[in-house]
Design an enzyme around this catalytic site. Sequence first.
Site, PDB file in Angstrom:
ATOM      1  N   GLU A 138      15.536 105.403  42.307  1.00 20.09           N
ATOM      2  CA  GLU A 138      16.539 104.420  41.887  1.00 20.09           C
ATOM      3  C   GLU A 138      16.061 103.076  42.398  1.00 20.09           C
ATOM      4  O   GLU A 138      16.057 102.810  43.602  1.00 20.09           O
ATOM      5  CB  GLU A 138      17.913 104.778  42.449  1.00 20.09           C
ATOM      6  N   ASN A 174      20.784  98.069  52.227  1.00 23.22           N
ATOM      7  CA  ASN A 174      22.009  97.420  51.753  1.00 23.22           C
ATOM      8  C   ASN A 174      23.259  98.299  51.801  1.00 23.22           C
ATOM      9  O   ASN A 174      24.306  97.868  52.274  1.00 23.22           O
ATOM     10  CB  ASN A 174      21.799  96.846  50.348  1.00 23.22           C
ATOM     11  N   CYS A 193      21.681  96.625  44.179  1.00 21.99           N
ATOM     12  CA  CYS A 193      20.804  96.800  43.016  1.00 21.99           C
ATOM     13  C   CYS A 193      21.540  96.599  41.705  1.00 21.99           C
ATOM     14  O   CYS A 193      20.946  96.168  40.709  1.00 21.99           O
ATOM     15  CB  CYS A 193      20.160  98.185  43.057  1.00 21.99           C
TER      16      CYS A 193
END
Length: 486
Positions: free
Chosen positions: A254, A155, A288
Amino acid sequence: MEMFESIVTSYVNGEWIKGGSNRTYEITNPYDNSVLTTVSIASTEQTEQAFAAAKQAQKQWAKTSADERKAVLERASAYLETNRDEIVQVLSKETGGTQVKAAVEFGLALEVLHEAYHIVHAIDEVKEVPGHIEGKRNEIHRLPLGVISSITPFNFPFNLSMRTIAPAIALGNSVVHKPDIQVGMSGGVIIAKAFEHAGLPEGVLNMLLTDIEEIGDLMLTNPDSQLISFTGSTAVGRQIGAIAGRELKRVSLELGGNSPFIVLADANVDHAVDAAIFGKFIHQGQICMIINRMIVHESLHDVFVDKFVEKAKALPVGDPADPKTVIGPLVNEHQLEKALKMIEKAKEAGASVALEGKRIGNALSPYVFTEALNDSELAQTELFAPIATIIKASSDEEAVALANETDHGLSSAIFSTDTEKATELALSIDAGMTHINDQTVNDAPNIPFGGIKASGLGRFGNPWIVDEFTTMKWVSVQSKQRNYPF
């Protein structure tokens, strides 16, 4: 300089090498499916060679001065800035991101690189601590960790790769990096070219264009790797954590999010709606930190929904090459099909459709759902799509309670005109980050970026990344003969 070459190769031990797997992969433009370039996929043997090269190179790189390491970072930065316009277009074409998203990502990556200048001296610092033995001097040295495995997603590949690579190199480590192959140029090739141009010694940065089908868990299990830095889904993060625990490796994870956006009873609705539109729909929701649930006090719920829907339905959808486009394509057909299935499930579960979107080629125009339960699949799934969920809360306290009803804890936001109250509530939200009177998608290189619960372990950002990517060593010096009991 032409970024998209006919055959894209990996970068190992200072050389661009053709993949040894005899397999190729076509990187396509998510908007129109046109082939941008073809990747030559690296093999298991080449991955092992990359780790061996990294291990050997790191020993010498750790001995370089802080000024030498900083100079390499500065030259890499200059290369990227010189080629900014072309890189931004690569980011847009390869990720399907709009011109705004691509420019934002480029800026974030440069900020990370520039912030790394400030940590190059960290491994030179020696701290003395007092001891209880006469004549003993205790020194605490900070040393590079060694070889770092870096694995990044599709992304924000340029930024999310740079935030591991730049500080790792600044702190005297070497890196074996595997970007998502769908975005191999943005997440790997551009960065490797920058550091090659900067004169980084051979083997300090190795970039592999490969996939799990070819190398399995080798990025995790190779014995030369001291830490696994991973950004991606919680499911994969759990697998990495399990393997790292068995191998006694450190991790920096993460992972996914389910970010709540809380609108309290005293909030400015217009300001909240403006923020929510950006925080939900930037990069088609494929972030996210994206707003996943909007939790609105019942006194403002209806007006918030009306204003939000009015703005959402006016967002331009289409070709990310058009500067006016706000919502471009999802990254691939699989992600699009997942989004469409979730929409149908939400309808079947009884959620109300406040705005009916539609598929436009590989893009999806905004959907807005209301009357969804907080424990529904719609509300509890990280959507990664332009699908908004608005949930009504009967009180400010219930809004916070609803926000905390999730396994995740990455980012969050609260809108209120009473910032003192909002700050107090922010500290009670189970998330690594909470933004007051702003949306959930915020990043900076000098803050402790990371989550709690199923959203990950560890923190990026200066100075917290220093603790992640280095190790401490106690050296004691006995200057006076010591008397022992036997």
